[in-house]
Each structure stands twice: as C-alpha cells, then as structure tokens.
Design an enzyme around this catalytic site. Structure first.
Site, PDB file in Angstrom:
ATOM      1  N   SER A 142       4.752  33.945 -25.556  1.00 15.50           N
ATOM      2  CA  SER A 142       4.879  32.580 -26.054  1.00 15.50           C
ATOM      3  C   SER A 142       3.506  31.946 -25.997  1.00 15.50           C
ATOM      4  CB  SER A 142       5.852  31.783 -25.167  1.00 15.50           C
ATOM      5  OG  SER A 142       5.778  30.389 -25.425  1.00 15.50           O
ATOM      6  N   TYR A 155       9.203  29.202 -16.898  1.00 17.71           N
ATOM      7  CA  TYR A 155       8.936  29.791 -18.210  1.00 17.71           C
ATOM      8  C   TYR A 155       7.440  30.079 -18.369  1.00 17.71           C
ATOM      9  CZ  TYR A 155       9.415  30.526 -23.259  1.00 17.71           C
ATOM     10  OH  TYR A 155       9.416  31.069 -24.527  1.00 17.71           O
TER      11      TYR A 155
END
Length: 264
Positions: A142, A155
């Site tokens: 990401s 995350y």
C-alpha cells in the site's frame, strides 16, 4: 511481448474474491495460468469469482478457504496448491482508530493477515521457486507501506513490515535461476486510492448534486495529486508484467501506483 509466459504455471492469489485480487486472478487466468484463489465471501460470491477467472481464460480455477490468521491453515492451503510459480499476497483488512484506542484484537488480526500470512505463504513457496529457477512473489502492500496516516497504526506497521520482508526475500532469492528461466523475484505493489466497491460510500458522501467525478476529486484532493483513482485492472496489468521473463532483474522494489502521493 506477445508470448504468454505465465501459461501453464500455477498461481495463488489471496484476497481474490473481489477487488484487486480478483482482477489479478483474472489477468493471470487470461495469460493461461492455473489459478488458485483464497478469499472471503458467500458461496455465490466465490462461485462468481471462480467463473470470472475461468471466463478470462484460466484452464483451471479453484478456491481455498484458509483462515489467514492461522499458520496451520495457511500451511495446509499451500500443501493443497502444491508447486506455486506465482504467489500474489493481496488479502488485507483495515481498522481505523487512534493508537491509544486501537483494540488489541484488531492489532493482532491486522498484523496476522496483512503481514504474518505473507511470511507463511512465502516460506512455503520460495524453496520450490528457487529449485525450478522461476518464481514470482507479488505482495500487494500500500502507499501506507511508504508513508503514514493517522488512525492506522496496525495497517501502516504491517505494510511497512511487508516492504521490509519483501526486500529480505528478494535478496535471498536474487541469484536463483537465470535470464532464460526468468529467475525468482519478490516485489511489492503499493497502490494509493483504488476504485473498488468498498469506497463508493466515501465518494457518494462527497459528491455534489450527484456528480461522482466531483466526489472522487474531493476524496483524493488531500493525498493523491492526480485526482484520479486507479482501476483494479490497472494494478493487475502491472502484476502480470512483473511475472514476465524480462522482469527478471526488477527485484526487491516497492512500486507506488499512487498518482504522485509519495512524491510530495
């Protein structure tokens, strides 16, 4: 680039019942790979995903129900799939809260699925890739593996860790195989905003008089300078190129597909 280099090879894509994972599975199927998918969903959703992969051109497609929080389940899935030539670690979950308010169980789940599961699949797949002189691991990280945002501690930690894990594996595999065989490479793709059904409510909330494009621009304005989202199929095209023979020396990279987000 007219040959179908992945043709006949075995691919496993996690988190592939929708979104980026399904798009990657379809692209690999269209290139002639035998595709195994893992992911959540109703029986209907799973059946639809398998049908889409087969319709794309995969000679075979199957689904594995392994809970990626469970190392034993992952090992069983990898044994069932057998020799994996292309491994795409795409499965991921998210939970937003401040670090001080993040539930311990959400931290554990995010680290398990977004990071530890990738370790377990790679540990199982890489020795066979090295032996055969060809292998591709594509970790869907990401933009948050490169930069941070508030309220996303687990995350961001997992995605930063995944990029580090990818670099270590790339170094360990770098000398395996040859240009002719394709070598063994391990890379990350780092998407920014990607147009998936999960973000439609956020677009709608920002749309003025029903103008969806205006909603997208408003959503992206803070982070993504292009003001355009990436389509799952565009991520899939990059993943497919990474599988090709001429990508043998692109190794250990974290490739941002983020409209300039991390260039700021």
């Amino acid at each position: 680039m007219t040959d179908r280099f992945p043709e006949g090879r075995i691919a496993l894509v996690t988190g592939a019942t929708s979104g980026i994972g399904l798009a990657v599975a379809e692209a690999l199927g269209a290139a002639g790979a035998h595709v195994h998918i893992n992911g959540l969903g109703s029986s209907g959703q799973i059946a639809a995903a398998l049908a889409a992969v087969r319709m794309a051109g995969a000679p075979s497609a199957s689904h594995h129900v392994a809970d990626l929080r469970d190392p034993d389940a992952i090992r069983a899935m990898m044994a069932a799939v057998g020799s994996v030539d292309v491994l795409v670690n795409n499965a991921g979950i998210q939970h937003t809260a401040s670090l001080a308010e993040m539930p311990d169980e959400r931290w554990d789940a995010l680290i398990a699925i977004n990071l530890s599961a990738c370790f377990h699949t790679m540990k199982a797949a890489l020795p066979g890739m090295a032996e055969r002189g060809f292998g591709r691991v594509i970790n869907i990280a990401s933009v948050h593996g490169l930069v941070a945002s508030v309220n996303k501690a687990p995350y961001v930690a997992a995605k930063h860790g995944l990029i580090g894990l990818t670099k270590v594996a790339a170094l360990e595999m770098a000398a395996q195989g040859s240009r002719a065989s394709g070598g063994v490479t391990v890379n990350c793709v780092c998407p920014g905003w990607v147009e998936t059904p999960l973000i439609e409510p956020q677009i709608a909330a920002r749309a003025v008089d029903g103008d969806r494009d205006a909603g997208i621009r408003a959503l992206l304005a803070e982070k993504q300078p292009s003001l355009r989202m990436t389509l799952p199929a565009e991520i899939a095209s990059l993943a497919l190129w990474l599988c090709r023979r001429e990508a043998h020396n692109l190794n250990g990279a974290a490739l941002p597909v983020d409209g300039g987000w991390t260039a700021q």
